[in-house]
Scaffold this active site. Structure first.
Site, PDB file in Angstrom:
ATOM      1  N   TRP A 171      47.509 -14.388 -33.894  1.00 43.68           N
ATOM      2  CA  TRP A 171      48.554 -13.364 -33.819  1.00 43.68           C
ATOM      3  C   TRP A 171      49.853 -14.141 -33.781  1.00 43.68           C
ATOM      4  O   TRP A 171      50.145 -14.852 -32.812  1.00 43.68           O
ATOM      5  CB  TRP A 171      48.369 -12.534 -32.556  1.00 43.68           C
ATOM      6  CG  TRP A 171      49.245 -11.342 -32.449  1.00 43.68           C
ATOM      7  CD1 TRP A 171      49.119 -10.173 -33.136  1.00 43.68           C
ATOM      8  CD2 TRP A 171      50.366 -11.179 -31.573  1.00 43.68           C
ATOM      9  NE1 TRP A 171      50.102  -9.294 -32.734  1.00 43.68           N
ATOM     10  CE2 TRP A 171      50.878  -9.881 -31.784  1.00 43.68           C
ATOM     11  CE3 TRP A 171      50.998 -11.987 -30.629  1.00 43.68           C
ATOM     12  CZ2 TRP A 171      51.984  -9.388 -31.092  1.00 43.68           C
ATOM     13  CZ3 TRP A 171      52.089 -11.501 -29.946  1.00 43.68           C
ATOM     14  CH2 TRP A 171      52.569 -10.212 -30.178  1.00 43.68           C
ATOM     15  N   ASN A 227      45.161 -20.915 -28.277  1.00 45.39           N
ATOM     16  CA  ASN A 227      45.849 -19.700 -27.826  1.00 45.39           C
ATOM     17  C   ASN A 227      46.931 -20.125 -26.848  1.00 45.39           C
ATOM     18  O   ASN A 227      46.704 -21.015 -26.030  1.00 45.39           O
ATOM     19  CB  ASN A 227      44.891 -18.765 -27.083  1.00 45.39           C
ATOM     20  CG  ASN A 227      43.891 -18.105 -28.000  1.00 45.39           C
ATOM     21  OD1 ASN A 227      43.936 -18.282 -29.214  1.00 45.39           O
ATOM     22  ND2 ASN A 227      42.981 -17.340 -27.422  1.00 45.39           N
ATOM     23  N   GLY A 228      48.068 -19.461 -26.895  1.00 46.65           N
ATOM     24  CA  GLY A 228      49.155 -19.798 -25.969  1.00 46.65           C
ATOM     25  C   GLY A 228      50.349 -20.363 -26.719  1.00 46.65           C
ATOM     26  O   GLY A 228      50.419 -20.278 -27.960  1.00 46.65           O
ATOM     27  N   GLU A 277      52.995   8.559 -20.714  1.00 51.51           N
ATOM     28  CA  GLU A 277      51.777   7.962 -21.248  1.00 51.51           C
ATOM     29  C   GLU A 277      51.324   8.693 -22.526  1.00 51.51           C
ATOM     30  O   GLU A 277      50.891   8.060 -23.490  1.00 51.51           O
ATOM     31  CB  GLU A 277      50.680   7.976 -20.163  1.00 51.51           C
ATOM     32  CG  GLU A 277      49.309   7.499 -20.598  1.00 51.51           C
ATOM     33  CD  GLU A 277      49.286   6.081 -21.151  1.00 51.51           C
ATOM     34  OE1 GLU A 277      50.280   5.354 -21.042  1.00 51.51           O
ATOM     35  OE2 GLU A 277      48.249   5.722 -21.739  1.00 51.51           O
ATOM     36  N   LYS A 286      50.857   6.969 -26.199  1.00 49.93           N
ATOM     37  CA  LYS A 286      49.621   7.025 -26.998  1.00 49.93           C
ATOM     38  C   LYS A 286      49.937   7.489 -28.412  1.00 49.93           C
ATOM     39  O   LYS A 286      49.457   6.925 -29.386  1.00 49.93           O
ATOM     40  CB  LYS A 286      48.583   7.986 -26.393  1.00 49.93           C
ATOM     41  CG  LYS A 286      47.889   7.550 -25.147  1.00 49.93           C
ATOM     42  CD  LYS A 286      46.892   6.427 -25.324  1.00 49.93           C
ATOM     43  CE  LYS A 286      47.524   5.066 -25.186  1.00 49.93           C
ATOM     44  NZ  LYS A 286      47.741   4.503 -23.908  1.00 49.93           N
ATOM     45  N   CYS A 339      45.732 -13.823 -29.983  1.00 48.31           N
ATOM     46  CA  CYS A 339      44.816 -14.775 -30.611  1.00 48.31           C
ATOM     47  C   CYS A 339      43.444 -14.804 -29.925  1.00 48.31           C
ATOM     48  O   CYS A 339      43.349 -14.522 -28.737  1.00 48.31           O
ATOM     49  CB  CYS A 339      45.394 -16.174 -30.545  1.00 48.31           C
ATOM     50  SG  CYS A 339      47.058 -16.283 -31.185  1.00 48.31           S
ATOM     51  N   LYS A 346      45.874  -6.284 -28.038  1.00 52.23           N
ATOM     52  CA  LYS A 346      45.208  -5.713 -26.857  1.00 52.23           C
ATOM     53  C   LYS A 346      45.648  -6.409 -25.582  1.00 52.23           C
ATOM     54  O   LYS A 346      45.805  -5.793 -24.547  1.00 52.23           O
ATOM     55  CB  LYS A 346      43.696  -5.841 -27.028  1.00 52.23           C
ATOM     56  CG  LYS A 346      42.882  -5.230 -25.888  1.00 52.23           C
ATOM     57  CD  LYS A 346      43.023  -3.729 -25.845  1.00 52.23           C
ATOM     58  CE  LYS A 346      42.356  -3.103 -24.640  1.00 52.23           C
ATOM     59  NZ  LYS A 346      42.895  -1.754 -24.391  1.00 52.23           N
TER      60      LYS A 346
HETATM   61  C1  F6R Z   1      49.019   0.869 -24.412  1.00 48.77           C
HETATM   62  C2  F6R Z   1      48.575  -0.445 -23.989  1.00 48.77           C
HETATM   63  C3  F6R Z   1      49.577  -1.404 -23.436  1.00 48.77           C
HETATM   64  C4  F6R Z   1      48.991  -2.081 -22.193  1.00 48.77           C
HETATM   65  C5  F6R Z   1      49.949  -3.183 -21.701  1.00 48.77           C
HETATM   66  C6  F6R Z   1      49.463  -3.811 -20.415  1.00 48.77           C
HETATM   67  O1  F6R Z   1      47.967   1.641 -24.863  1.00 48.77           O
HETATM   68  O2  F6R Z   1      47.431  -0.757 -24.078  1.00 48.77           O
HETATM   69  O3  F6R Z   1      50.783  -0.773 -23.139  1.00 48.77           O
HETATM   70  O4  F6R Z   1      48.801  -1.115 -21.202  1.00 48.77           O
HETATM   71  O5  F6R Z   1      50.066  -4.166 -22.696  1.00 48.77           O
HETATM   72  O6  F6R Z   1      48.191  -4.356 -20.585  1.00 48.77           O
HETATM   73  P1  F6R Z   1      47.279  -4.709 -19.355  1.00 48.77           P
HETATM   74  O7  F6R Z   1      46.925  -3.439 -18.673  1.00 48.77           O
HETATM   75  O8  F6R Z   1      46.098  -5.393 -19.940  1.00 48.77           O
HETATM   76  O9  F6R Z   1      48.088  -5.597 -18.455  1.00 48.77           O
END
Ligand code: F6R
Length: 614
Positions: free
Chosen positions: A80, A106-107, A487, A491, A2, A609
């Site tokens: 979300w 959010n939360g 990885e 992707k 969100c 994200k």
């Molecule tokens: C994959 C991706 C996720 C993040 C994961 C951790 O492309 O983006 O797997 O790597 O959600 O996110 P962070 O690094 O922000 O803790």
């Protein structure tokens, strides 16, 4: 996840600023959007399932230019779904049953069921399935003309996490914001103020921001920003000056943020390393870690906790620490670490890795580690993020904003950072000066190594096109390239929706080999690093099952053509740094496969994200 944006002031067109802000938050992933605007004559709330452009269309359909002319306050949200499906009723903002206030949140409110039962018993009717509507009604019940006190009184009854922005119908010139466990950033303006859940919507208007701490509650109005804690005691928070400009968060003419972010990796890696090489002492200067050589000598064990791509970076880091230091390292999925009973003490260093610095599981892991008395550090990209602030010591990536949901430049910068950290730890211990010098010189070549891979992107695009209709894929590797295989597969699956599994090359024959046939390509990481001969053997096992093989191989490796149908060349470099140029080839491969398949690359379905719920 969100997103929140809000504005109070008389200098701007409120619907436009809210919609523009929501568009800048789209990268976080969402499934509905909405806004609330305070007017002298009342409060307008408009919501829509789907994308922000739907909300925009709806607004314009019922919008006369004059309607919001005198508006001075507005809040907006991208949702979300967590409680209830993504539809108009569940979208934010939520108002109370008397339509006195509007709230974006959010939360997650953990005790919302019991609060809802209590409110229902006094006759309040709910329209949505959300925890947020419960909070809106709770605030309304506490409201006797002072919105800030009402919000504080309501939040005192709540358990869970929140970043909220609230407006009241009868006070169309102020926003009350508060945070606990979900980020809120205030943009400081002249005779105006902004709020958002991260800095990207604020950048076009101000570079001066205040990050709220947990339990802060703040009133934003044209005349200023009144920061308090939940007990109504004034607090002071620093104004940070942000050097990211709005353009840094845009696509720079590329079709997708992901491609832009892949291509800017030479610069991002340079930024990560800038000023951090100490050629005299042959070590890395990572002052934010705040660890003296003596502190480092006292570290008897390292635990790396992270999720997703950051976890894969941590796995590469494990090799670094084990090769360059005498300190044992374990890499843990943050979500699992937190719910086990990890054995930690003062001599254990827990390193949390997180691009966003807001991932709930990683945050929970460091809280657990801190509570058990371990030393805690972080590697984050987002400056001022919760993980960075809560660990207090760490290294920022300085990779710039990562907007594409699939993480790319954060991974390569995390790996470079882990190598610098291992160098620092190694040099405080057994690593010789000459070995340290070699690592520094390899690190310094990285931007150029990545550039060479980017130069071969047309060839990678052609290979990607050839395999873009596959339904399943395997990625295999060994040693430093084992985490890179994981990885690469991540992707591919997240942006192209092709089922892809990353495996240690030797593990394939312990089960998954049963799945191989002419329809299941294998991407084998066969660069010149120790274990390459064995990878070639594993490739043979795959070819014997008729799987097409794509290999990554070191430039000039003529032999590989005997073993692989297609080859992506990686420049010659030491084993230490080879994960970085190799993963860039895999990022490009995934990108071009997804583009060929017409996938929404920057916002893949079901993904967010920043994963701020467990
Ligand atoms: C994959 C991706 C996720 C993040 C994961 C951790 O492309 O983006 O797997 O790597 O959600 O996110 P962070 O690094 O922000 O803790």
């Amino acid at each position: 996840m969100c997103g929140i944006v809000g504005y109070v002031g008389a200098k701007r067109n409120i619907p436009e600023i809210l919609l523009e802000g929501l568009k800048r938050l789209e990268y976080r992933g969402y499934d509905s959007a909405g806004l609330a605007i305070g007017l002298d004559s009342g409060m307008e709330i408009l919501k829509s399932p789907g994308k922000v452009k739907e909300l925009d269309r709806k607004l314009k359909a019922g919008w006369t230019q004059d309607k919001f002319k005198n508006a001075k306050v507005g809040i907006a949200h991208t949702r979300w779904a967590t409680h209830g499906p993504p539809n108009e009723v569940n979208a934010h903002p939520h108002s109370d049953s008397k339509n006195r206030i509007a709230l974006v949140h959010n939360g997650i409110i953990d005790n919302y069921s019991e609060l809802k039962a209590r409110l229902s018993s006094i006759g309040i009717k709910f329209k949505s399935e959300t925890d947020t509507e419960v909070l809106a009604n709770l605030i309304s019940e506490c409201y006797e003309g002072d919105l800030c006190s009402a919000v504080a009184a309501a939040l005192k009854q709540v358990t869970g996490t929140y970043g909220i922005a609230v407006i009241a119908k009868d006070q169309p010139d102020k926003i009350v914001v508060a945070r606990k466990g979900s980020p809120i950033v205030i943009g400081v303006g002249d005779d105006e103020a902004f709020v958002a859940s991260d800095i990207s919507p604020l950048l076009p208007y101000t570079k001066r921001v205040i990050y709220l701490d947990d339990n802060d509650i703040t009133v934003l109005s044209r005349s200023g920003i009144d920061l308090r804690n939940m007990d109504n005691v004034p607090v002071t928070r620093e104004i940070a000056h942000i050097d990211w400009d709005a353009n840094a968060a845009e696509k720079d003419g590329r079709e997708h943020f992901m491609l832009k972010e892949i291509e800017e990796q030479p610069l991002a890696i340079s930024n990560t390393m800038r000023g951090r090489m100490d050629h005299n002492l042959v070590t890395a200067k990572l002052d934010g870690l705040n660890l003296t050589p003596r502190d480092i000598a006292g570290v008897s064990r390292i635990v790396i906790a992270a999720c997703g791509t950051s976890l894969h970076a941590g796995m590469v880091g494990e090799y670094y620490f084990e090769d360059l230091t005498s300190t044992p390292v374990e890499v843990e999925q943050a979500a699992e670490f937190r719910y086990r009973n990890p054995i930690l003490d003062r001599d254990t260093l827990v390193i949390a890795i997180s691009q966003s610095g807001e991932t709930a599981d990683t945050l929970a892991a460091i809280r657990e580690a801190k509570q058990k008395g371990a030393l805690v550090a972080s590697i984050c990209n987002v400056v001022g993020s919760t993980i960075a602030r809560e660990t207090g010591r760490g290294v920022y990536l300085h990779a710039g904003p990562e907007i594409g949901v699939a993480s790319t430049k954060a991974f390569t910068c995390q790996v470079a950072t882990l190598l610098m950290m291992a160098l620092k730890f190694g040099r405080a211990g057994r690593l010789s000066r000459s070995a340290g010098q070699k690592i520094i010189s390899e690190l310094e070549k990285l931007p150029d190594l990545v550039r060479q891979v980017l130069d071969s992107s047309d060839k990678i695009a052609r290979i990607a096109k050839k395999y873009s209709s596959a339904k399943d894929f395997f990625y295999i590797g060994r040693g430093y390239l084992y985490p890179v295989a994981l990885e690469g597969a991540l992707k591919l699956k997240e942006i192209s929706y092709i089922h892809a599994e990353g495996y240690h090359a030797a593990e394939l024959k312990h089960g998954p080999i049963a799945l191989l046939d002419e329809n299941v390509p294998v991407l084998a990481l066969a660069n010149n690093i120790p274990g390459k001969d064995k990878v070639i053997g594993n490739i043979q096992e795959c070819r014997a099952r008729k799987s097409p093989v794509i290999a990554t191989a070191t430039f000039g490796d003529k032999d590989i053509l005997k073993h692989a149908d297609d080859v992506m060349e990686i420049p010659e470099c030491s084993d230490f740094v080879t994960p970085i140029p190799t993963v860039v080839a895999l990022q490009l491969f995934a990108y071009y496969v997804a583009r060929e398949r017409g996938c929404p690359i920057d916002q893949p379905r079901n993904l967010a994200k920043s994963v701020t719920v467990e």
